[in-house]
Write an enzyme that holds these catalytic residues in place. Sequence first.
Site, PDB file in Angstrom:
ATOM      1  N   LYS A 259     106.444   4.659   9.174  1.00  0.00           N
ATOM      2  CA  LYS A 259     105.856   5.218  10.399  1.00  0.00           C
ATOM      3  C   LYS A 259     106.355   4.435  11.619  1.00  0.00           C
ATOM      4  CE  LYS A 259     101.396   6.471   8.293  1.00  0.00           C
ATOM      5  NZ  LYS A 259     101.262   7.892   8.645  1.00  0.00           N
ATOM      6  N   ARG A 333      98.395  12.974  -0.731  1.00  0.00           N
ATOM      7  CA  ARG A 333      98.297  14.118  -1.653  1.00  0.00           C
ATOM      8  C   ARG A 333      98.696  13.720  -3.073  1.00  0.00           C
ATOM      9  NH1 ARG A 333     102.273  17.404   2.188  1.00  0.00           N
ATOM     10  NH2 ARG A 333     101.088  16.109   3.627  1.00  0.00           N
TER      11      ARG A 333
END
Length: 486
Positions: A259, A333
């Site tokens: 990120k 996920r």
Amino acid sequence: GLVLGVYTSEKDDGAAQFTSAGDAFDKLVSGKLRALLSLCGPPLKKGKTRVFHGLHQDFPSVVVVGLGKKNAGINEQENWNEGKENIRTAVAVGCRQIQDLEIPCVEVDPCGDAQAAAEGAVLGLHEYNELKQKKKPVVTPQLHGSAESKAWQKGVIYAEGQNLARYLMEAPANYITPIKFAEHIEQKLRSFSNVKVHIRPESWITTQEMGAFLSVAKGSAEPPIFLEIHYLGGTNTDDSPLVFVGKGVTFDSGGISLKPSSGMDAMRADMGGAATVCSAIVTAAALKLPLNIIGLAPLCENMPSGKANKPGDVLRAKNGKTIQVDNTDAEGRLLLADALCYAHNFNARAIVNAATLTGAMDVALGSAATGVFTNSSWLWTHLYEASILTGDRVWRMPLFEHYTKQVTDCPLADVSNIGKYSRAGGACTAAAFLKEFVTASHWAHLDIAGVMSNKDEVPYLRKGMAGRPTRTLVEFAARLSHDSHN
């Protein structure tokens, strides 16, 4: 200190319209409060305050706060109970004013809804300052009068549940590691005889063949933990439970798909899903809700290292499906895929998962509401009705086949962990990915990325991690338990 509410006048004469507690106090001081208010200029607007000193020896300082219109009920346009929200906001503002005056105790006018008043007081005063030497003075809110003490106590428990989630999310990632998170929740549940907490180590996760979860954890020096909580509040311990599943990434660097560094510190709260569902169970236990709840939280860090997932890697989830990792920052996920497979072992009435899953959710709804993707209209209705009461809103999002095709059209594996048109409908393709690991007919996925933190949007929460939608999950569980009793 004392916090009293006053309604916006319906008439043009601008005379203050007190709550019953306000009226009683005004009589006690021979009408001085009403007289002073009218001398102070225009009537009080919603959420605005006036402070008076020396009116009564028991209450050296009195804060009068605007409640907006009397009898404001459910606002169809806003999807919430406006009256309750007004009380939460007003009480929070009033209590903070008492705190600024460094008064250690405050009595709060129930304003006609003691639960909402208690929520406003306890949520409004909360601040994470564990690690500072200079702390704000602690203020203890109490109910003014004794008429609604049961509702007040319920509001305190609801708010303390959300504050627990805020505490866990706000704490730095070197203080809340996977094991520390699990131990903190275990300690909160220790006093309840009908709760069992299992802190599952990496060896157990391996025997469960949770390859997707383990693939994320292996990039970090912190070992993963699978936290499993059983709250047996139902009349029959064999009754089908409600299963809550929460994403527990205690720090998310993005892994190899790193990120940007600005704002990365906020990723200490990427375990917001685990924090809210575990806090909801702690609250359900405190409220003695008559139903069984199981909480599942896969906990780990997502770090870049020589052992970390690489873009293009293929792994195998618990149900045998293979997953191509096209972006290592779509890691939540992967944890949830295995935890959802495991959730099917419990013959659940419903499976509800919560996760700070996608930046796309924040783009879609901002912090106004939690996005809900569900295959069950029954489940949606319960969540929606609960959120109207709590003011912590939910909004239904689509689970179309359209999105499924974008994750199953994958070159190397059964599914890809991102949609093939990367930026289009990112929250929806993430939900479609999760759906590949669900066979239960009542399942809901709550994407809480947009409601993770509060700047100034929710006036009764200070700036920082929000702990949303803990109270909505609790209210939802309460409605479900009420359902099974009737």
